[in-house]
Design a protein around this motif. Structure first.
Motif, mmCIF file in Angstrom:
data_model
loop_
_atom_site.group_PDB
_atom_site.id
_atom_site.type_symbol
_atom_site.label_atom_id
_atom_site.label_comp_id
_atom_site.label_asym_id
_atom_site.label_seq_id
_atom_site.Cartn_x
_atom_site.Cartn_y
_atom_site.Cartn_z
ATOM 1 N N ALA A 110 -28.047 1.708 5.904
ATOM 2 C CA ALA A 110 -28.305 0.949 4.678
ATOM 3 C C ALA A 110 -27.005 0.740 3.914
ATOM 4 O O ALA A 110 -26.568 -0.390 3.697
ATOM 5 C CB ALA A 110 -29.322 1.684 3.816
ATOM 6 N N ASP A 111 -26.349 1.836 3.541
ATOM 7 C CA ASP A 111 -25.079 1.763 2.811
ATOM 8 C C ASP A 111 -23.870 1.874 3.743
ATOM 9 O O ASP A 111 -22.813 1.309 3.460
ATOM 10 C CB ASP A 111 -25.008 2.876 1.767
ATOM 11 N N LEU A 112 -24.025 2.630 4.811
ATOM 12 C CA LEU A 112 -22.941 2.847 5.765
ATOM 13 C C LEU A 112 -23.375 2.293 7.114
ATOM 14 O O LEU A 112 -24.495 2.549 7.570
ATOM 15 C CB LEU A 112 -22.627 4.341 5.917
ATOM 16 N N ALA A 113 -22.497 1.544 7.787
ATOM 17 C CA ALA A 113 -22.878 0.928 9.054
ATOM 18 C C ALA A 113 -21.668 0.835 9.969
ATOM 19 O O ALA A 113 -20.522 0.941 9.529
ATOM 20 C CB ALA A 113 -23.479 -0.455 8.822
ATOM 21 N N MET A 114 -21.944 0.612 11.260
ATOM 22 C CA MET A 114 -20.868 0.523 12.243
ATOM 23 C C MET A 114 -21.131 -0.629 13.204
ATOM 24 O O MET A 114 -22.253 -0.827 13.676
ATOM 25 C CB MET A 114 -20.749 1.837 13.027
ATOM 26 N N LEU A 160 -20.151 -0.113 3.152
ATOM 27 C CA LEU A 160 -19.033 0.311 3.994
ATOM 28 C C LEU A 160 -19.375 0.021 5.448
ATOM 29 O O LEU A 160 -20.410 0.465 5.947
ATOM 30 C CB LEU A 160 -18.753 1.807 3.823
ATOM 31 N N ILE A 161 -18.496 -0.729 6.111
ATOM 32 C CA ILE A 161 -18.719 -1.112 7.501
ATOM 33 C C ILE A 161 -17.522 -0.675 8.336
ATOM 34 O O ILE A 161 -16.374 -1.008 8.013
ATOM 35 C CB ILE A 161 -18.906 -2.629 7.635
ATOM 36 N N VAL A 162 -17.782 0.088 9.389
ATOM 37 C CA VAL A 162 -16.746 0.447 10.359
ATOM 38 C C VAL A 162 -16.855 -0.516 11.534
ATOM 39 O O VAL A 162 -17.908 -0.617 12.169
ATOM 40 C CB VAL A 162 -16.919 1.896 10.853
ATOM 41 N N ALA A 163 -15.790 -1.256 11.813
ATOM 42 C CA ALA A 163 -15.748 -2.183 12.938
ATOM 43 C C ALA A 163 -14.843 -1.589 14.014
ATOM 44 O O ALA A 163 -13.629 -1.486 13.826
ATOM 45 C CB ALA A 163 -15.237 -3.554 12.497
ATOM 46 N N ASP A 165 -19.302 -8.638 -0.314
ATOM 47 C CA ASP A 165 -18.967 -7.517 -1.204
ATOM 48 C C ASP A 165 -19.119 -6.208 -0.445
ATOM 49 O O ASP A 165 -20.054 -5.438 -0.643
ATOM 50 C CB ASP A 165 -19.884 -7.533 -2.422
ATOM 51 N N ALA A 166 -18.195 -5.958 0.475
ATOM 52 C CA ALA A 166 -18.234 -4.748 1.299
ATOM 53 C C ALA A 166 -16.811 -4.313 1.599
ATOM 54 O O ALA A 166 -15.866 -5.101 1.510
ATOM 55 C CB ALA A 166 -18.998 -4.997 2.603
ATOM 56 N N SER A 167 -16.672 -3.044 1.956
ATOM 57 C CA SER A 167 -15.388 -2.513 2.404
ATOM 58 C C SER A 167 -15.458 -2.285 3.908
ATOM 59 O O SER A 167 -16.518 -1.960 4.445
ATOM 60 C CB SER A 167 -15.080 -1.200 1.686
ATOM 61 N N PHE A 168 -14.319 -2.461 4.571
ATOM 62 C CA PHE A 168 -14.272 -2.333 6.021
ATOM 63 C C PHE A 168 -13.234 -1.296 6.443
ATOM 64 O O PHE A 168 -12.155 -1.216 5.850
ATOM 65 C CB PHE A 168 -13.883 -3.663 6.678
ATOM 66 N N ILE A 169 -13.560 -0.527 7.471
ATOM 67 C CA ILE A 169 -12.563 0.194 8.265
ATOM 68 C C ILE A 169 -12.499 -0.545 9.587
ATOM 69 O O ILE A 169 -13.478 -0.575 10.340
ATOM 70 C CB ILE A 169 -12.951 1.665 8.484
ATOM 71 N N PHE A 170 -11.379 -1.184 9.857
ATOM 72 C CA PHE A 170 -11.229 -2.026 11.043
ATOM 73 C C PHE A 170 -10.360 -1.293 12.060
ATOM 74 O O PHE A 170 -9.164 -1.134 11.861
ATOM 75 C CB PHE A 170 -10.611 -3.370 10.670
ATOM 76 N N ILE A 171 -10.974 -0.835 13.137
ATOM 77 C CA ILE A 171 -10.268 -0.071 14.169
ATOM 78 C C ILE A 171 -9.720 -1.036 15.211
ATOM 79 O O ILE A 171 -10.437 -1.905 15.715
ATOM 80 C CB ILE A 171 -11.226 0.929 14.844
ATOM 81 N N THR A 172 -8.445 -0.881 15.540
ATOM 82 C CA THR A 172 -7.830 -1.745 16.547
ATOM 83 C C THR A 172 -6.614 -1.053 17.148
ATOM 84 O O THR A 172 -6.076 -0.097 16.574
ATOM 85 C CB THR A 172 -7.420 -3.105 15.929
ATOM 86 N N HIS A 173 -6.197 -1.526 18.314
ATOM 87 C CA HIS A 173 -4.939 -1.047 18.899
ATOM 88 C C HIS A 173 -3.858 -2.119 18.788
ATOM 89 O O HIS A 173 -2.752 -1.940 19.285
ATOM 90 C CB HIS A 173 -5.145 -0.690 20.383
#
Length: 325
Positions: free
Chosen positions: A91-95, A175-178, A205-213
């Motif tokens: 709901a609030d946190l997603a991946m 908060l979305i982790v990609a 209106d969200a914050s992202f943690i964007f994982i990449t190499h």
């Protein structure tokens, strides 16, 4: 004073093995403000994905997480009971996982997945399927109604990744982790997905943690960047400052390669060696076996330290490590 959306202090992850514990992430600390994008970068095995999964309590069997605190909107969620945390996650946190195929039930239509999420998180005004079609339009799917009736195997990898992004956004998480969402996509589709994230970061209106190499991708989508190596943060700071003047030798190697990929060189700069395992000496720089600047003075001086107008660096030679690699 503005409260960060996410505040992590001394996050550690380990796996229980027959021969003992295997640490995979150590003393990770950072903050993420509302509406911002944090790029989390490093080679495979650097700990970036496992760190993010630990925050969302998605570690595989045998994994254990500890932290001084994990604050979400000022509330410490590290010690929440499982049932209460489950209501928060999704709901609030997603991946967004890197494999869209594995994220869908292969015998159910795309529309079925939206109906399931819609029942768990009601709130739309036009009905679940109408809202689902609008969500697909927001990720630039031209024929949403037809797409909702299709099965995952009937869609290309790029289309399915767009559907997954729309499905995650459907419940409007904060908060979305990609997790490397462009992995296994061809260059054209990768470019389209990155452009889509660039659009979402401005409109949602969200914050992202964007994982990449890929440093080039991190530079485009992120407001700030964390570079991880062997389970530790080795450098972090605003994207522009870090890309203009990387201080850690490992970061320099990543940035240099990214610039060469944008140019017209025949041979890319190589960071020799490989990321080590979790059996690291306690008081030795983990990058030492691959670092051209390493000497005995580097040991026992491995804490992150602040660099003015830059961020934090885990290297005592940060001010004289230019072009080390």
């Amino acid at each position: 004073m503005t409260v960060p959306l996410l505040e992590i202090a001394n996050l550690n992850v380990k796996f229980r093995l027959g021969a003992g514990d295997l640490p995979v992430s150590s003393d990770v600390s950072f903050t993420l403000d509302k509406g911002r994008v944090l790029g989390l970068i490093g080679e495979s095995g650097s700990g970036k994905t496992i760190t993010s999964k630990a925050i969302l309590r998605l570690l595989p069997a045998g994994g254990e997480m500890s932290a001084d605190h994990i604050r979400y909107n000022g509330r410490d969620i590290a010690a929440l009971p499982p049932r209460e945390f489950d209501r928060l996650r999704g709901a609030d946190l997603a991946m967004i996982f890197q494999d869209p195929v594995g994220s869908f039930n292969p015998v159910k239509t795309v529309g079925w997945h939206f109906r399931k999420v819609g029942r768990l998180h009601p709130g739309g005004h036009g009905g679940i399927m109408a809202d689902a079609a609008e969500a697909l339009r927001q990720v630039d799917i031209a024929d949403p109604k037809t797409t909702l009736g299709k099965y995952p195997h009937q869609l290309s990898g790029g289309m399915l990744q767009r559907c997954l992004i729309a499905l995650v956004m459907f419940s409007k998480p904060s908060l979305i982790v990609a997790d490397e969402p462009t992995t296994n996509l061809d260059n054209l589709v990768e470019r389209q997905i990155i452009d889509l994230f660039d659009k979402l970061r401005r409109e949602v209106d969200a914050s992202f943690i964007f994982i990449t190499h890929d440093m080039t991708i991190a530079e485009q989508v992120s407001d700030s960047i964390i570079v991880m190596y062997a389970g530790q943060i080795v450098e972090q700071g605003p994207t522009e400052a870090l890309m203009r003047d990387p201080r850690h030798p490992y970061t320099q190697g990543l940035v240099k390669t990214a610039r060469e990929l944008e140019g017209d060189v025949e041979k890319l700069t190589e960071i020799s060696g490989e990321v080590g395992t979790g059996a690291w000496p306690e008081n030795r720089c983990r990058f030492a076996p691959r670092c051209p600047l390493y000497d005995a003075a580097c040991d026992h001086a491995i804490a992150l330290h602040h660099v003015k107008e830059h961020g934090e660096v885990r290297c005592i030679k940060a001010n004289r490590s230019e072009d080390a690699i």
